[in-house]
Design a protein around this motif. Sequence first.
Motif, PDB file in Angstrom:
ATOM      1  N   LYS A 112      43.393  74.789  38.801  1.00  0.00           N
ATOM      2  CA  LYS A 112      43.904  73.432  39.018  1.00  0.00           C
ATOM      3  C   LYS A 112      45.375  73.409  39.405  1.00  0.00           C
ATOM      4  O   LYS A 112      45.786  72.637  40.254  1.00  0.00           O
ATOM      5  CB  LYS A 112      43.663  72.574  37.782  1.00  0.00           C
ATOM      6  N   LYS A 113      46.165  74.291  38.801  1.00  0.00           N
ATOM      7  CA  LYS A 113      47.587  74.343  39.133  1.00  0.00           C
ATOM      8  C   LYS A 113      47.789  74.685  40.614  1.00  0.00           C
ATOM      9  O   LYS A 113      48.649  74.118  41.280  1.00  0.00           O
ATOM     10  CB  LYS A 113      48.284  75.362  38.229  1.00  0.00           C
ATOM     11  N   LEU A 115      45.579  74.101  43.005  1.00  0.00           N
ATOM     12  CA  LEU A 115      45.118  72.940  43.771  1.00  0.00           C
ATOM     13  C   LEU A 115      46.198  71.873  43.840  1.00  0.00           C
ATOM     14  O   LEU A 115      46.401  71.262  44.890  1.00  0.00           O
ATOM     15  CB  LEU A 115      43.833  72.372  43.165  1.00  0.00           C
ATOM     16  N   GLU A 116      46.907  71.659  42.719  1.00  0.00           N
ATOM     17  CA  GLU A 116      48.013  70.693  42.704  1.00  0.00           C
ATOM     18  C   GLU A 116      49.045  71.058  43.773  1.00  0.00           C
ATOM     19  O   GLU A 116      49.511  70.204  44.525  1.00  0.00           O
ATOM     20  CB  GLU A 116      48.728  70.693  41.348  1.00  0.00           C
ATOM     21  N   GLN A 123      48.035  66.683  38.562  1.00  0.00           N
ATOM     22  CA  GLN A 123      46.834  67.211  37.910  1.00  0.00           C
ATOM     23  C   GLN A 123      45.771  66.136  37.686  1.00  0.00           C
ATOM     24  O   GLN A 123      44.596  66.370  37.940  1.00  0.00           O
ATOM     25  CB  GLN A 123      47.180  67.870  36.579  1.00  0.00           C
ATOM     26  N   VAL A 126      44.094  65.560  40.937  1.00  0.00           N
ATOM     27  CA  VAL A 126      43.225  66.701  41.252  1.00  0.00           C
ATOM     28  C   VAL A 126      41.920  66.559  40.476  1.00  0.00           C
ATOM     29  O   VAL A 126      40.828  66.679  41.037  1.00  0.00           O
ATOM     30  CB  VAL A 126      43.906  68.060  40.921  1.00  0.00           C
ATOM     31  N   ASP A 127      42.028  66.281  39.169  1.00  0.00           N
ATOM     32  CA  ASP A 127      40.833  66.119  38.327  1.00  0.00           C
ATOM     33  C   ASP A 127      39.934  65.010  38.868  1.00  0.00           C
ATOM     34  O   ASP A 127      38.719  65.184  39.001  1.00  0.00           O
ATOM     35  CB  ASP A 127      41.228  65.799  36.883  1.00  0.00           C
ATOM     36  N   SER A 141      31.141  73.149  41.269  1.00  0.00           N
ATOM     37  CA  SER A 141      32.100  73.708  40.319  1.00  0.00           C
ATOM     38  C   SER A 141      31.368  74.664  39.386  1.00  0.00           C
ATOM     39  O   SER A 141      30.241  74.387  38.956  1.00  0.00           O
ATOM     40  CB  SER A 141      32.788  72.605  39.520  1.00  0.00           C
ATOM     41  N   ASN A 147      38.693  78.417  33.192  1.00  0.00           N
ATOM     42  CA  ASN A 147      38.994  77.835  34.504  1.00  0.00           C
ATOM     43  C   ASN A 147      37.724  77.365  35.201  1.00  0.00           C
ATOM     44  O   ASN A 147      36.616  77.745  34.826  1.00  0.00           O
ATOM     45  CB  ASN A 147      39.708  78.859  35.391  1.00  0.00           C
ATOM     46  N   TYR A 150      35.783  76.417  42.436  1.00  0.00           N
ATOM     47  CA  TYR A 150      35.169  75.447  43.332  1.00  0.00           C
ATOM     48  C   TYR A 150      34.660  76.146  44.585  1.00  0.00           C
ATOM     49  O   TYR A 150      35.332  77.008  45.149  1.00  0.00           O
ATOM     50  CB  TYR A 150      36.167  74.355  43.728  1.00  0.00           C
TER      51      TYR A 150
END
Length: 176
Positions: A112-113, A115-116, A123, A126-127, A141, A147, A150
Motif C-alpha cells: 500500500k505504501k 501504491l500511495e 492511504q 488507496v484503500d 487481491s 500485505n 494486487y
Amino acid sequence: MKKKTNAEIGMERERNAIAIHRRIANVLSEEKKRMESEGIEVPPINVYVKGDGRIPWKPEKYFNKHFKSYLQQIKKVHGLSITEIGIITVLSYYITYENNLITKEDGAPMIKKDLEEVLGIRQNAVDKYMASLVKKGVFASVKVKRNVNYYLDPRIAYQGNRIDSTLLSMFHIKTS
C-alpha cells in the motif's frame, strides 16, 4: 520550370520510399492473414525499403497490450470513475510478465505504501479505490502474510504471449 534542390530531391525520394514501403507492407499483411486463415503458421515479417529514412521502431523486450473494449465493458457495467480509470492505467505500467502482479521496478510486489507513492494519493484513498476496483473485478487481491498483492485482469492489459488459465480464473465480471 524551377530546378529542384538536392534537399527537395532527397525529400521526394524519402516520400516515395515511404509510400512504397506502406504498399508492400499492406500486401504482405493481407497475404499473411490469408495464409494464416488457411492454417499456415507465418513468422513475423519486416519490410525495409532503401531510401526510407525513418528510424525503425525497436520495441523493448516486453511491452503491455491494452484491451480497450473490455475496459469499456466494465465501465458500462460498473460506471468506473475517471480516477479509477487513471489508477488502472497507471498501475498497468507495473504489471509483471505473464502474471500481471503489480510490482515495483525491482520485481517485489507493491504494498500500500508503494501504491500511495506511485498514484500520488493517501492511504485511505488507496484503500477505497483498490477495494472498489477489486469488487468490480478489475484487480484481484491476494493476502500474503501482512500485505496484499494486487493482480490486474489480463483482459484489460497484459504483458506476455499466453494468458495462464489460473490467472484468468481469478477474475470474473460481477454484474450486480
